[in-house]
Design a protein around this motif. Structure first.
Motif, PDB file in Angstrom:
ATOM      1  N   TYR A 147       0.824  -1.207   0.000  1.00 16.45           N
ATOM      2  CA  TYR A 147       0.000   0.000   0.000  1.00 16.45           C
ATOM      3  C   TYR A 147       0.854   1.252   0.000  1.00 16.45           C
ATOM      4  O   TYR A 147       2.028   1.231   0.397  1.00 16.45           O
ATOM      5  CB  TYR A 147      -0.931  -0.005   1.226  1.00 16.45           C
ATOM      6  CG  TYR A 147      -2.146  -0.882   1.055  1.00 16.45           C
ATOM      7  CD1 TYR A 147      -3.369  -0.352   0.667  1.00 16.45           C
ATOM      8  CD2 TYR A 147      -2.058  -2.256   1.268  1.00 16.45           C
ATOM      9  CE1 TYR A 147      -4.487  -1.155   0.506  1.00 16.45           C
ATOM     10  CE2 TYR A 147      -3.174  -3.075   1.103  1.00 16.45           C
ATOM     11  CZ  TYR A 147      -4.387  -2.518   0.721  1.00 16.45           C
ATOM     12  OH  TYR A 147      -5.490  -3.324   0.552  1.00 16.45           O
ATOM     13  N   SER A 148       0.231   2.343  -0.413  1.00 18.86           N
ATOM     14  CA  SER A 148       0.937   3.613  -0.554  1.00 18.86           C
ATOM     15  C   SER A 148       1.483   4.147   0.761  1.00 18.86           C
ATOM     16  O   SER A 148       2.423   4.948   0.767  1.00 18.86           O
ATOM     17  CB  SER A 148       0.009   4.662  -1.190  1.00 18.86           C
ATOM     18  OG  SER A 148      -1.182   4.806  -0.423  1.00 18.86           O
ATOM     19  N   ASP A 149       0.905   3.721   1.897  1.00 17.18           N
ATOM     20  CA  ASP A 149       1.382   4.205   3.195  1.00 17.18           C
ATOM     21  C   ASP A 149       2.372   3.244   3.845  1.00 17.18           C
ATOM     22  O   ASP A 149       2.728   3.407   5.011  1.00 17.18           O
ATOM     23  CB  ASP A 149       0.197   4.464   4.141  1.00 17.18           C
ATOM     24  CG  ASP A 149      -0.534   3.190   4.523  1.00 17.18           C
ATOM     25  OD1 ASP A 149      -0.259   2.112   3.924  1.00 17.18           O
ATOM     26  OD2 ASP A 149      -1.393   3.247   5.430  1.00 17.18           O
ATOM     27  N   GLY A 150       2.808   2.225   3.091  1.00 18.74           N
ATOM     28  CA  GLY A 150       3.774   1.266   3.611  1.00 18.74           C
ATOM     29  C   GLY A 150       3.171  -0.008   4.171  1.00 18.74           C
ATOM     30  O   GLY A 150       3.900  -0.973   4.440  1.00 18.74           O
ATOM     31  N   THR A 151       1.853  -0.041   4.364  1.00 22.35           N
ATOM     32  CA  THR A 151       1.200  -1.243   4.882  1.00 22.35           C
ATOM     33  C   THR A 151       1.351  -2.390   3.888  1.00 22.35           C
ATOM     34  O   THR A 151       1.319  -2.186   2.675  1.00 22.35           O
ATOM     35  CB  THR A 151      -0.301  -0.972   5.119  1.00 22.35           C
ATOM     36  OG1 THR A 151      -0.435   0.145   5.990  1.00 22.35           O
ATOM     37  CG2 THR A 151      -0.988  -2.174   5.738  1.00 22.35           C
ATOM     38  N   VAL A 152       1.518  -3.596   4.423  1.00 24.10           N
ATOM     39  CA  VAL A 152       1.523  -4.792   3.577  1.00 24.10           C
ATOM     40  C   VAL A 152       0.390  -5.705   4.031  1.00 24.10           C
ATOM     41  O   VAL A 152       0.080  -5.797   5.224  1.00 24.10           O
ATOM     42  CB  VAL A 152       2.871  -5.540   3.633  1.00 24.10           C
ATOM     43  CG1 VAL A 152       3.946  -4.746   2.937  1.00 24.10           C
ATOM     44  CG2 VAL A 152       3.277  -5.865   5.064  1.00 24.10           C
ATOM     45  N   ALA A 153      -0.234  -6.371   3.052  1.00 27.51           N
ATOM     46  CA  ALA A 153      -1.343  -7.278   3.347  1.00 27.51           C
ATOM     47  C   ALA A 153      -1.156  -8.566   2.576  1.00 27.51           C
ATOM     48  O   ALA A 153      -0.658  -8.569   1.443  1.00 27.51           O
ATOM     49  CB  ALA A 153      -2.675  -6.627   2.972  1.00 27.51           C
ATOM     50  N   ASN A 154      -1.556  -9.667   3.218  1.00 25.51           N
ATOM     51  CA  ASN A 154      -1.495 -10.996   2.606  1.00 25.51           C
ATOM     52  C   ASN A 154      -2.926 -11.490   2.438  1.00 25.51           C
ATOM     53  O   ASN A 154      -3.663 -11.628   3.420  1.00 25.51           O
ATOM     54  CB  ASN A 154      -0.701 -11.934   3.512  1.00 25.51           C
ATOM     55  CG  ASN A 154      -0.744 -13.386   3.044  1.00 25.51           C
ATOM     56  OD1 ASN A 154      -0.734 -14.287   3.866  1.00 25.51           O
ATOM     57  ND2 ASN A 154      -0.805 -13.610   1.747  1.00 25.51           N
ATOM     58  N   LEU A 155      -3.350 -11.742   1.192  1.00 22.60           N
ATOM     59  CA  LEU A 155      -4.712 -12.198   0.921  1.00 22.60           C
ATOM     60  C   LEU A 155      -4.663 -13.539   0.197  1.00 22.60           C
ATOM     61  O   LEU A 155      -3.805 -13.748  -0.679  1.00 22.60           O
ATOM     62  CB  LEU A 155      -5.474 -11.190   0.054  1.00 22.60           C
ATOM     63  CG  LEU A 155      -6.208 -10.062   0.787  1.00 22.60           C
ATOM     64  CD1 LEU A 155      -5.223  -9.144   1.503  1.00 22.60           C
ATOM     65  CD2 LEU A 155      -7.054  -9.250  -0.178  1.00 22.60           C
ATOM     66  N   GLY A 156      -5.582 -14.433   0.552  1.00 18.93           N
ATOM     67  CA  GLY A 156      -5.613 -15.736  -0.088  1.00 18.93           C
ATOM     68  C   GLY A 156      -7.010 -16.281  -0.256  1.00 18.93           C
ATOM     69  O   GLY A 156      -7.933 -15.908   0.474  1.00 18.93           O
TER      70      GLY A 156
END
Length: 361
Positions: free
Chosen positions: A225-234
């Motif tokens: 994400y643009s604010d540095g957040t990372v997400a893992n989706l499955g």
């Protein structure tokens, strides 16, 4: 006394969700006219009779154009949203369309542009937002109780019987585009103000391909994400046909600088076994003996009423139109952004390369 704006509702598409939304609309105190349209005239007539609709037709435009109609619910197959949505917008009607907004970015952009040009009221039915646990989670985020979200994860499981039904209906309605999209939208909603800049995904083919669909059984993706957040989706919609979930078996986690939320939505704490079998929410010829209660994605019938996300969402939308109450249904641009992420996931899995957003056409 609260002033209520009288509503006339046209329901386009009288399948399971369209018929359900028609019934919910018929029970709302502000609704005084219902029209039902479906390509199958018998299905349109049957739904109209069940909900007490004043008009039914096999012609979508005939229902949308009725002078009594002020708002339109588009519940057609995923690949058939664009025409009735555009017809409704051109006639100045408010619109609720099922997710995904469209199956291509070009079609989604047409809808967004027309909505913004007309300053129209269009919302998209990402009903996970109206499941109580996610509404309450959003409140905690707004109140700052977990601090800044720096990481997130979400995964959803379902049976191959559900995947095969989706793919037969529309080959573009893959588990990523048609199901994981709920959790893309949900994480985007929790991270409001940030946007996805890159997607890296992997997939694995097996039983769905063996059944004739060139579609992954399993997909996992990392979103930056643009604010540095990372997400893992499955997502996996290839579990055995008799897997006990009647819809989504999911888990969502939010990691913040000052807290964490773990939202277990698998329903494994609500187990029932029945020798008589339990009918599937979406598949009329499918039943299971072991079931996770409340795992049906739209919600459940209980004691004559329908309870759950679709009911909450439909009533919130009708209250929004009739009373001017704010609602949190997804906007067209939010839905368009969720579609772009799901298409990027599929592209990354296919090419085995990261995909930067916005997607280059």
């Amino acid at each position: 006394m609260i002033a209520r704006e009288p509503l006339g509702i046209a329901v386009v598409g009288a399948g399971r969700i369209g018929a359900l939304r028609a019934r919910l609309a018929s029970e709302h105190s502000a609704v005084n006219f219902i029209a039902v349209a479906d390509a199958d005239p018998e299905r349109a007539r049957d739904t109209a009779q069940k909900v007490g609709a004043q008009f039914h037709s096999s012609d979508n435009l005939a229902a949308i154009s009725r002078p009594e109609v002020s708002a339109v619910i588009v519940a057609t197959s995923e690949g058939e949203h664009v025409e009735p949505v555009m017809q409704a917008l051109e006639r100045g009607k408010a619109v609720l369309v099922e997710k995904p907004l469209a199956l291509t970015l070009g079609e989604a952009d047409r809808i967004v542009a027309e909505t913004e040009r007309r300053k129209a009221n269009l919302r998209v039915g990402y009903s996970r937002r109206y499941k109580e646990r996610y509404l309450i989670a959003k409140e905690q985020v707004i109140q700052g109780r977990v601090g800044k979200i720096v990481g997130a994860s979400a995964r959803v499981f379902n049976s191959r019987s559900q995947a095969l039904a989706m793919l037969r209906r529309n080959p573009g309605a893959t588990p990523v585009v048609d199901a994981l999209t709920y959790y893309v939208d949900l994480v985007n909603w929790f991270l409001e103000g940030a946007h996805v800049t890159e997607v890296f995904a992997r997939g694995q083919k097996g039983v769905l391909k063996a059944a004739g669909h060139d579609t992954d059984d399993v997909n996992w993706a990392i979103l930056s994400y643009s604010d540095g957040t990372v997400a893992n989706l499955g997502v996996s919609y290839a579990l055995p046909a008799k897997y006990p979930a009647l819809g989504h078996a999911a888990r969502v986690e939010l990691l913040g600088t000052e807290g964490v939320m773990i939202l277990d939505d698998d329903h494994t704490d609500q187990l029932m076994y029945s020798e008589k079998g339990v009918p599937h929410v979406y598949l009329p010829d499918h039943s299971v003996n072991m079931v996770f209660l409340q795992s049906g994605t739209p919600g459940d019938w209980a004691l004559g009423d329908f309870w759950g996300p679709i009911a909450n969402e439909t009533r919130a939308w009708l209250d929004h139109l009739a009373l001017g109450k704010p609602c949190v249904l997804a906007t067209p641009r939010e839905a368009r952004n969720a579609l772009e992420v799901t298409l990027a996931i599929e592209r990354s899995a296919a090419t085995r390369r990261p995909v930067a957003l916005p997607i280059a056409e």
